[in-house]
Design an enzyme around this catalytic site. Structure first.
Site, PDB file in Angstrom:
ATOM      1  N   MET A  30       0.765  -1.252   0.025  1.00  0.00           N
ATOM      2  CA  MET A  30      -0.139   0.089   0.110  1.00  0.00           C
ATOM      3  C   MET A  30       1.035   1.388  -0.092  1.00  0.00           C
ATOM      4  SD  MET A  30      -3.390  -0.941   2.083  1.00  0.00           S
ATOM      5  CE  MET A  30      -2.837  -0.558   3.720  1.00  0.00           C
ATOM      6  N   HIS A  34       9.191   1.117   3.705  1.00  0.00           N
ATOM      7  CA  HIS A  34      10.182   1.259   4.458  1.00  0.00           C
ATOM      8  C   HIS A  34      10.967  -0.210   4.017  1.00  0.00           C
ATOM      9  CE1 HIS A  34       7.929  -1.958   6.446  1.00  0.00           C
ATOM     10  NE2 HIS A  34       6.786  -1.155   6.601  1.00  0.00           N
ATOM     11  N   ASP A  35      12.048  -0.229   5.072  1.00  0.00           N
ATOM     12  CA  ASP A  35      12.907  -1.356   4.801  1.00  0.00           C
ATOM     13  C   ASP A  35      12.333  -2.633   4.794  1.00  0.00           C
ATOM     14  OD1 ASP A  35      15.209   0.597   4.554  1.00  0.00           O
ATOM     15  OD2 ASP A  35      15.855   0.065   6.408  1.00  0.00           O
ATOM     16  N   HIS A  37       9.690  -3.387   3.299  1.00  0.00           N
ATOM     17  CA  HIS A  37       9.124  -3.578   1.872  1.00  0.00           C
ATOM     18  C   HIS A  37      10.170  -3.971   0.994  1.00  0.00           C
ATOM     19  CE1 HIS A  37       5.793  -1.015   3.494  1.00  0.00           C
ATOM     20  NE2 HIS A  37       4.846  -2.056   3.062  1.00  0.00           N
ATOM     21  N   GLY A 148       4.632 -10.361   3.781  1.00  0.00           N
ATOM     22  CA  GLY A 148       5.548 -10.512   4.894  1.00  0.00           C
ATOM     23  C   GLY A 148       4.912 -11.196   6.170  1.00  0.00           C
ATOM     24  N   GLN A 149       5.586 -11.653   6.670  1.00  0.00           N
ATOM     25  CA  GLN A 149       5.027 -12.816   8.105  1.00  0.00           C
ATOM     26  C   GLN A 149       4.549 -11.888   9.111  1.00  0.00           C
ATOM     27  OE1 GLN A 149       8.124 -15.379   8.273  1.00  0.00           O
ATOM     28  NE2 GLN A 149       6.496 -17.146   9.072  1.00  0.00           N
ATOM     29  N   LYS A 150       4.897 -10.717   9.185  1.00  0.00           N
ATOM     30  CA  LYS A 150       4.317  -9.733  10.079  1.00  0.00           C
ATOM     31  C   LYS A 150       2.745  -9.763   9.974  1.00  0.00           C
ATOM     32  CE  LYS A 150       4.077  -5.180  10.068  1.00  0.00           C
ATOM     33  NZ  LYS A 150       2.597  -4.706  10.459  1.00  0.00           N
ATOM     34  N   SER A 187       4.193   0.764   8.303  1.00  0.00           N
ATOM     35  CA  SER A 187       3.964   2.217   7.962  1.00  0.00           C
ATOM     36  C   SER A 187       3.327   2.995   8.971  1.00  0.00           C
ATOM     37  CB  SER A 187       3.102   2.104   6.669  1.00  0.00           C
ATOM     38  OG  SER A 187       3.830   1.483   5.513  1.00  0.00           O
TER      39      SER A 187
END
Ligand code: PAF
EC number: 6.3.2.1
Length: 293
Positions: A30, A34-35, A37, A148-150, A187
């Site tokens: 979206m 940041h790092d 991504h 991402g696994q987050k 973000s």
């Protein structure tokens, strides 16, 4: 610099010549990169010849009163960052291009996994993710897509979507990228005030502590792990509340991406601790895998 397309037809035409000889990976975002991504792009590049990054703040995954209007939109800065990791194409469509009719008449229902955790606090959120990701898969037709696994629950739902709708692509899970103090990059971290930012790493520390305590649990013969888990979760919730968080959920689930239940019945069990907690204006997500023996 990556080439930017805003029209579906132009992007499709640009990708067509690549398809015969080269593989294509998609990194859906979206924006406001940041790092974390950029790491998704690095991983995508290890799996495919061509990397397409989509940048689209998707209205269908935001509920009423959520931060759709204020979500940071920073396309120029994003493209400059993507040049540093050699992304090939950026797809940055308008809302009208993605949704000629809004809300769309066709729904993608995210299924049972979506009824819990973030899906419970944000009704309809994962259906919105499901439809936008389906559209991106249809538009770009990638060989692989990196998530991402987050966003652990989102990853589980996307895997289900790929299985259930027979998309011919591989889903690649990328590890969480953290700041030096442990805060998972997001973000939405920029919604934190300076003093909240000092407190924010407590979330990751709490999950690490809880993971250790789960590993240390000694269950009596014929006993159940569930009361132990419930007690540890209550303690950790209290700790987070005392530190200034408003806990939305803190739960332990089985780590299998196609289930995510509380069916902890094996001797050795892979679990995932998942948390969403508000700190000021920011709703922070984090998770931690843990294996109980
Ligand atoms: O994880 C995100 O940033 C979004 O949910 C996604 C996958 C780009 C869909 O809008």
């Amino acid at each position: 610099m990556p080439i930017i397309y805003q029209q579906i037809s132009e992007l499709r035409a640009a990708l067509q010549p690549h398809r015969t000889q080269q593989s294509i990976a998609l990194v859906p975002t979206m924006g406001n990169l940041h790092d974390g991504h950029l790491e998704l792009v690095n991983i995508a590049k290890q799996h495919a010849d061509i990397v397409v990054v989509s940048i689209f703040v998707n209205p269908t995954q935001f509920g009423e009163g959520e931060d759709f209007d204020s979500y940071p939109r920073t396309l120029d800065a994003d493209v400059t960052k993507l040049a540093t990791v050699a992304a090939d194409y950026v797809f940055a469509p308008s809302i009208e291009e993605m949704y000629p009719v809004l809300p769309p008449a066709t729904a993608v229902l995210a299924g049972t996994i979506s009824a819990q955790l973030c899906g419970q606090s944000r009704p309809g959120h994962f259906d919105g993710v499901g439809i936008v990701v389906s559209k991106l898969f249809n538009i770009i037709q990638p060989d692989a897509a990196v998530f991402g696994q987050k966003d652990y629950q989102q990853l589980a739902i996307i895997k289900q979507l790929v299985r259930d709708l027979s998309y011919p692509l591989e889903i690649i899970a990328a590890p969480i990228v953290r700041a030096a103090d442990g805060l998972a990059l997001s973000s939405r971290n920029q919604y934190l005030t300076a003093s909240e930012r000092q407190v924010a790493p407590v979330l990751h520390q709490a999950l690490q502590g809880l993971a250790q305590q789960l590993q240390d649990i000694k269950i009596a013969p014929q006993g159940s792990i569930l009361p132990h888990i419930a007690a540890l979760l209550a303690q950790t919730r209290e700790h987070l509340t005392n530190a200034g968080f408003t806990v939305d959920y803190l739960e332990v689930k089985t780590a299998e991406l196609d289930a995510m239940t509380e069916d902890f019945d094996k001797d050795e069990q892979d679990m995932v601790i998942l948390v969403a907690a508000w700190l000021g204006r920011a709703r922070l997500l984090d998770n931690q895998l843990v294996t109980i023996k």
